[in-house]
Design a protein around this motif. Structure first.
Motif, PDB file in Angstrom:
ATOM      1  N   LEU A 108      16.752  16.995   1.945  1.00 18.19           N
ATOM      2  CA  LEU A 108      15.546  16.820   2.751  1.00 18.19           C
ATOM      3  C   LEU A 108      14.807  15.553   2.316  1.00 18.19           C
ATOM      4  CD1 LEU A 108      13.453  17.708   4.825  1.00 18.19           C
ATOM      5  CD2 LEU A 108      12.433  19.177   3.043  1.00 18.19           C
ATOM      6  N   ALA A 109      14.714  15.346   1.018  1.00 12.75           N
ATOM      7  CA  ALA A 109      14.026  14.161   0.503  1.00 12.75           C
ATOM      8  C   ALA A 109      14.702  12.889   1.005  1.00 12.75           C
ATOM      9  CB  ALA A 109      13.997  14.189  -1.024  1.00 12.75           C
ATOM     10  N   GLU A 110      16.035  12.879   1.027  1.00 12.79           N
ATOM     11  CA  GLU A 110      16.757  11.704   1.515  1.00 12.79           C
ATOM     12  C   GLU A 110      16.517  11.497   3.006  1.00 12.79           C
ATOM     13  OE1 GLU A 110      20.245   8.811   1.232  1.00 12.79           O
ATOM     14  OE2 GLU A 110      19.610  10.129  -0.393  1.00 12.79           O
ATOM     15  N   THR A 111      16.475  12.585   3.763  1.00 11.23           N
ATOM     16  CA  THR A 111      16.199  12.483   5.199  1.00 11.23           C
ATOM     17  C   THR A 111      14.828  11.872   5.450  1.00 11.23           C
ATOM     18  OG1 THR A 111      17.609  14.390   5.694  1.00 11.23           O
ATOM     19  CG2 THR A 111      15.956  13.802   7.339  1.00 11.23           C
ATOM     20  N   VAL A 112      13.845  12.317   4.686  1.00 11.67           N
ATOM     21  CA  VAL A 112      12.491  11.770   4.823  1.00 11.67           C
ATOM     22  C   VAL A 112      12.459  10.315   4.369  1.00 11.67           C
ATOM     23  CG1 VAL A 112      10.102  11.986   4.033  1.00 11.67           C
ATOM     24  CG2 VAL A 112      11.424  14.042   4.598  1.00 11.67           C
ATOM     25  N   ALA A 113      13.152  10.018   3.270  1.00  9.58           N
ATOM     26  CA  ALA A 113      13.149   8.662   2.726  1.00  9.58           C
ATOM     27  C   ALA A 113      13.654   7.652   3.748  1.00  9.58           C
ATOM     28  CB  ALA A 113      14.005   8.612   1.462  1.00  9.58           C
ATOM     29  N   ARG A 114      14.679   8.035   4.494  1.00 11.05           N
ATOM     30  CA  ARG A 114      15.265   7.110   5.468  1.00 11.05           C
ATOM     31  C   ARG A 114      14.306   6.804   6.626  1.00 11.05           C
ATOM     32  NH1 ARG A 114      20.844   6.269   5.231  1.00 11.05           N
ATOM     33  NH2 ARG A 114      21.868   7.368   3.508  1.00 11.05           N
ATOM     34  N   TRP A 158       9.016  13.099  -3.023  1.00  9.44           N
ATOM     35  CA  TRP A 158       9.115  13.975  -4.190  1.00  9.44           C
ATOM     36  C   TRP A 158       9.426  15.387  -3.722  1.00  9.44           C
ATOM     37  CZ3 TRP A 158       7.856  11.737  -9.078  1.00  9.44           C
ATOM     38  CH2 TRP A 158       7.385  10.424  -8.995  1.00  9.44           C
ATOM     39  N   GLY A 159      10.448  16.022  -4.325  1.00  9.71           N
ATOM     40  CA  GLY A 159      10.780  17.396  -3.961  1.00  9.71           C
ATOM     41  C   GLY A 159      12.080  17.839  -4.594  1.00  9.71           C
ATOM     42  N   SER A 160      12.337  19.130  -4.567  1.00  8.30           N
ATOM     43  CA  SER A 160      13.549  19.676  -5.175  1.00  8.30           C
ATOM     44  C   SER A 160      14.726  19.707  -4.208  1.00  8.30           C
ATOM     45  CB  SER A 160      13.275  21.097  -5.707  1.00  8.30           C
ATOM     46  OG  SER A 160      12.836  21.939  -4.660  1.00  8.30           O
ATOM     47  N   ASN A 165       0.878  -1.175   0.000  1.00  4.45           N
ATOM     48  CA  ASN A 165       0.000   0.000   0.000  1.00  4.45           C
ATOM     49  C   ASN A 165       0.910   1.218   0.000  1.00  4.45           C
ATOM     50  OD1 ASN A 165      -2.170   1.687   0.106  1.00  4.45           O
ATOM     51  ND2 ASN A 165      -2.941   1.007   2.086  1.00  4.45           N
ATOM     52  N   ASP A 166       1.687   1.320  -1.088  1.00  6.34           N
ATOM     53  CA  ASP A 166       2.803   2.269  -1.159  1.00  6.34           C
ATOM     54  C   ASP A 166       2.354   3.713  -0.983  1.00  6.34           C
ATOM     55  OD1 ASP A 166       4.174  -0.015  -1.800  1.00  6.34           O
ATOM     56  OD2 ASP A 166       5.232   0.851  -3.508  1.00  6.34           O
ATOM     57  N   ALA A 167       3.084   4.410  -0.115  1.00 10.20           N
ATOM     58  CA  ALA A 167       2.834   5.830   0.117  1.00 10.20           C
ATOM     59  C   ALA A 167       3.855   6.670  -0.640  1.00 10.20           C
ATOM     60  CB  ALA A 167       2.925   6.140   1.606  1.00 10.20           C
ATOM     61  N   ALA A 168       3.396   7.797  -1.172  1.00  8.75           N
ATOM     62  CA  ALA A 168       4.277   8.798  -1.775  1.00  8.75           C
ATOM     63  C   ALA A 168       4.046  10.114  -1.043  1.00  8.75           C
ATOM     64  CB  ALA A 168       3.994   8.957  -3.257  1.00  8.75           C
ATOM     65  N   ILE A 169       5.127  10.761  -0.653  1.00 13.97           N
ATOM     66  CA  ILE A 169       5.054  12.046   0.053  1.00 13.97           C
ATOM     67  C   ILE A 169       5.577  13.133  -0.864  1.00 13.97           C
ATOM     68  CG2 ILE A 169       5.888  13.395   2.010  1.00 13.97           C
ATOM     69  CD1 ILE A 169       6.127  10.781   3.580  1.00 13.97           C
ATOM     70  N   VAL A 170       4.756  14.136  -1.115  1.00 11.91           N
ATOM     71  CA  VAL A 170       5.153  15.285  -1.934  1.00 11.91           C
ATOM     72  C   VAL A 170       5.523  16.423  -0.985  1.00 11.91           C
ATOM     73  CG1 VAL A 170       4.451  16.888  -3.745  1.00 11.91           C
ATOM     74  CG2 VAL A 170       3.566  14.534  -3.747  1.00 11.91           C
ATOM     75  N   LEU A 171       6.800  16.799  -0.996  1.00 10.76           N
ATOM     76  CA  LEU A 171       7.282  17.828  -0.078  1.00 10.76           C
ATOM     77  C   LEU A 171       6.790  19.210  -0.503  1.00 10.76           C
ATOM     78  CD1 LEU A 171      10.928  16.515   0.442  1.00 10.76           C
ATOM     79  CD2 LEU A 171       8.926  16.157   1.905  1.00 10.76           C
ATOM     80  N   PRO A 172       6.725  20.163   0.449  1.00 15.50           N
ATOM     81  CA  PRO A 172       6.121  21.471   0.150  1.00 15.50           C
ATOM     82  C   PRO A 172       6.836  22.271  -0.931  1.00 15.50           C
ATOM     83  CG  PRO A 172       6.271  21.123   2.521  1.00 15.50           C
ATOM     84  CD  PRO A 172       7.030  20.002   1.883  1.00 15.50           C
ATOM     85  N   ASP A 173       8.134  21.986  -1.192  1.00 12.55           N
ATOM     86  CA  ASP A 173       8.866  22.776  -2.184  1.00 12.55           C
ATOM     87  C   ASP A 173       8.706  22.232  -3.606  1.00 12.55           C
ATOM     88  OD1 ASP A 173      10.294  20.408  -1.880  1.00 12.55           O
ATOM     89  OD2 ASP A 173      12.232  21.372  -2.187  1.00 12.55           O
ATOM     90  N   THR A 174       7.869  21.223  -3.797  1.00  8.93           N
ATOM     91  CA  THR A 174       7.805  20.513  -5.066  1.00  8.93           C
ATOM     92  C   THR A 174       7.117  21.330  -6.145  1.00  8.93           C
ATOM     93  OG1 THR A 174       7.656  18.447  -3.824  1.00  8.93           O
ATOM     94  CG2 THR A 174       7.047  18.361  -6.140  1.00  8.93           C
ATOM     95  N   ASP A 175       7.674  21.274  -7.357  1.00  9.21           N
ATOM     96  CA  ASP A 175       7.026  21.861  -8.533  1.00  9.21           C
ATOM     97  C   ASP A 175       5.984  20.849  -9.017  1.00  9.21           C
ATOM     98  OD1 ASP A 175       6.272  22.674 -11.094  1.00  9.21           O
ATOM     99  OD2 ASP A 175       8.240  23.492 -11.574  1.00  9.21           O
ATOM    100  N   ILE A 176       4.716  21.135  -8.751  1.00 11.91           N
ATOM    101  CA  ILE A 176       3.646  20.179  -9.052  1.00 11.91           C
ATOM    102  C   ILE A 176       3.594  19.868 -10.541  1.00 11.91           C
ATOM    103  CG2 ILE A 176       1.160  19.758  -8.968  1.00 11.91           C
ATOM    104  CD1 ILE A 176       2.577  19.665  -6.252  1.00 11.91           C
ATOM    105  N   ASN A 177       3.743  20.875 -11.370  1.00 13.68           N
ATOM    106  CA  ASN A 177       3.689  20.648 -12.822  1.00 13.68           C
ATOM    107  C   ASN A 177       4.805  19.732 -13.295  1.00 13.68           C
ATOM    108  OD1 ASN A 177       1.411  22.255 -13.252  1.00 13.68           O
ATOM    109  ND2 ASN A 177       2.647  24.126 -13.367  1.00 13.68           N
ATOM    110  N   GLN A 178       5.928  19.775 -12.580  1.00 11.34           N
ATOM    111  CA  GLN A 178       7.077  18.968 -12.987  1.00 11.34           C
ATOM    112  C   GLN A 178       6.907  17.493 -12.619  1.00 11.34           C
ATOM    113  OE1 GLN A 178      10.778  20.514 -11.529  1.00 11.34           O
ATOM    114  NE2 GLN A 178      12.018  18.949 -12.520  1.00 11.34           N
ATOM    115  N   VAL A 179       6.210  17.200 -11.520  1.00 13.54           N
ATOM    116  CA  VAL A 179       6.142  15.817 -11.033  1.00 13.54           C
ATOM    117  C   VAL A 179       4.811  15.135 -11.283  1.00 13.54           C
ATOM    118  CG1 VAL A 179       7.818  16.366  -9.227  1.00 13.54           C
ATOM    119  CG2 VAL A 179       5.363  16.431  -8.695  1.00 13.54           C
TER     120      VAL A 179
END
Length: 470
Positions: free
Chosen positions: A413-419, A407-409, A247-261
């Motif tokens: 930070l993304a790696e910290t969350v991923a871990r 997901w994020g630029s 039940n895979d979760a994806a987290i979109v961080l606040p700095d993410t370019d929505i159009n890009q991802v």
């Protein structure tokens, strides 16, 4: 109609002597083939054939096994159009995606052919020379699901062969035809009995997991079935690789370019109409971008052409079977009753076929079935969060642990969350990417063991240490 209905045991085509069943085209609900289940006696015949073949196959030189796997890949390439057509008719995916599945199966076979099993020296001293060797296990049973019928069969069978094992394959009764044809093709290359195929459902699956002469079971499918295999295999202590629910979760961080991802998120959530174990099943989006993400995904959903996979214009096929179709409908209706907002989709087709459009649902959270359960279909729930720690907590608040993504630029930070995510694989700015050289497996109720790469190959071997005193 597709006239591929015979099992292959010890190189001989056989009709099952068990119950008859129909293979249904999910785009039309038409019967495309009538088959018969195997009896337990026929399963015993297949296992005995594999056991006999093992005594010779295990002695086949390494270079020869490599050559034969490449020859199998050659044969798969020669039958690529046929295999893709069968996939579309029994599984439902668009032809272009079926062609990708066949191409990936060929590539995976060639990669596996070239893998080398390492030998390790633990000590080389004046008094002792101690080495590690890897030996094949014996008869390996492969039990495959209906979502990627050719690809997953290749994932199971090829490393088993590369390591020197023999195989008994049991495909899903919903999509057996591609595996039957695959094993026919393999038997054009390999000695008889090295790869066998039987048809069946729970009774045959239970008999496989209890069978005293089967040394390993590799299974891809639901967690309840995996738990039953684990329980059944206890008395024989056979090796297991279980790739189970997610039940895979994806987290979109606040700095993410929505159009890009957005497009990448859509494609990996709705890969194979969402019928992929490691697809995005829950999407956590910061409240500041929540509406923007919902709109972007809905726009992409509206561009899909839902229809029969044999139509070249189709980009989005049916759900594979009636049971899954009903589950998807139930989950959406439950979300609606609990205040969920259907941004797009949400209505099953009234036409023949198990067609359900790509559906985006917002205003849902933990406690709603669509969030808590694995939908395994064309529906994606969006859950808002305020603090990143809240998103991590919600993502981990799940009994499954197959994959996840961030997901994020800000890559640090993304790696910290991923871990912090509790799952076997975490992608950053990607999802559902499995590769032949990178191990893949889950934690929690998502499985036992890994597949792919050298680590996956070693799961088909027994470690033997030779401790030689000088």
């Amino acid at each position: 109609m597709i006239n591929i209905k015979t099992m292959l045991i010890d190189g001989m085509p056989l009709i099952g002597t068990g119950e008859p069943f129909s293979v249904i085209n999910p785009a039309t609900e038409d019967i495309i083939c009538q088959c018969n289940m195997a009896s337990t006696e026929q399963l015993d015949q297949a296992v005995a054939a594999a056991k006999r073949a093992y005594s010779t196959w295990r002695q086949t030189p390494d270079a020869e096994r490599k050559r034969l796997l490449h020859e199998i890949a050659d044969h798969l390439e020669q039958h690529a159009d046929e295999l893709a057509s069968i996939i579309v008719q029994e599984q439902g995916k668009p032809l272009a995606l079926a062609q990708i599945e066949v191409g990936a199966a060929v590539g995976w076979t060639r990669y596996t052919a070239e893998l080398d099993i390492p030998e390790q020296v633990f000590e080389n001293s004046d008094t002792r020379y101690t080495t590690a060797h890897r030996k094949p296990l014996g008869v390996v049973a492969s039990i495959t699901p209906w979502n990627w019928p050719l690809m997953i069969a290749i994932w199971h069978i090829m490393p088993a062969l590369r390591a020197g094992n023999t195989v008994v394959s049991k495909p899903s009764g919903l999509t057996p035809l591609n595996t039957l044809r695959l094993v026919q093709i393999i038997n054009e290359v390999l000695p008889k009995g090295v790869v066998n195929v039987v048809l069946g459902e729970a009774d045959i699956g239970n008999a496989i997991s209890r069978h005293i002469d089967i040394n390993k079971v590799i299974f891809t499918g639901s967690t309840p079935t995996g738990q039953r295999i684990l329980s059944n295999s206890a008395n024989t202590l056979k090796r297991l690789t279980l790739e189970l629910g997610g039940n895979d979760a994806a987290i979109v961080l606040p700095d993410t370019d929505i159009n890009q991802v957005a497009e990448s998120i859509f494609n990996t959530a709705f890969l194979n109409m969402g019928q992929t174990c490691a697809a995005i099943k829950r999407l956590y989006v910061h409240e500041s971008q929540y509406e923007e993400m919902g709109k972007a995904l809905a726009d992409l959903a509206s561009q899909q052409v839902v229809g029969n996979g044999l139509n070249p214009a189709t980009t989005f096929g049916p759900v594979q079977n009636a049971r899954q179709y009903r589950l998807v409908s139930e989950l959406v209706e439950d979300a609606r009753r609990n205040g969920g907002h259907i941004i797009c989709g949400g209505e099953a087709s009234s036409e023949p076929g198990y067609f359900y459009p790509p559906t985006i649902v917002s205003n849902v959270s933990k406690g709603v079935r669509l969030v808590d359960e694995e939908q395994f279909g064309p529906v994606l729930p969006l859950i808002s969060y305020l603090e990143i720690d809240d998103a991590v907590r919600m993502a981990n608040s799940c009994e499954y642990g197959l994959g996840g993504s961030v997901w994020g630029s800000d890559l640090e930070l993304a790696e910290t969350v991923a871990r912090q995510l509790e799952c076997g694989t975490v992608w950053i700015n990607k999802h559902a990417e499995v590769l032949p050289h990178i191990p893949f497996g889950g934690c929690k109720l998502s499985g036992v063991g890994v597949e792919f790469g050298v680590e996956g190959l070693l799961e088909y071997t027994q470690l033997q240490v030779i401790n030689r005193h000088k």
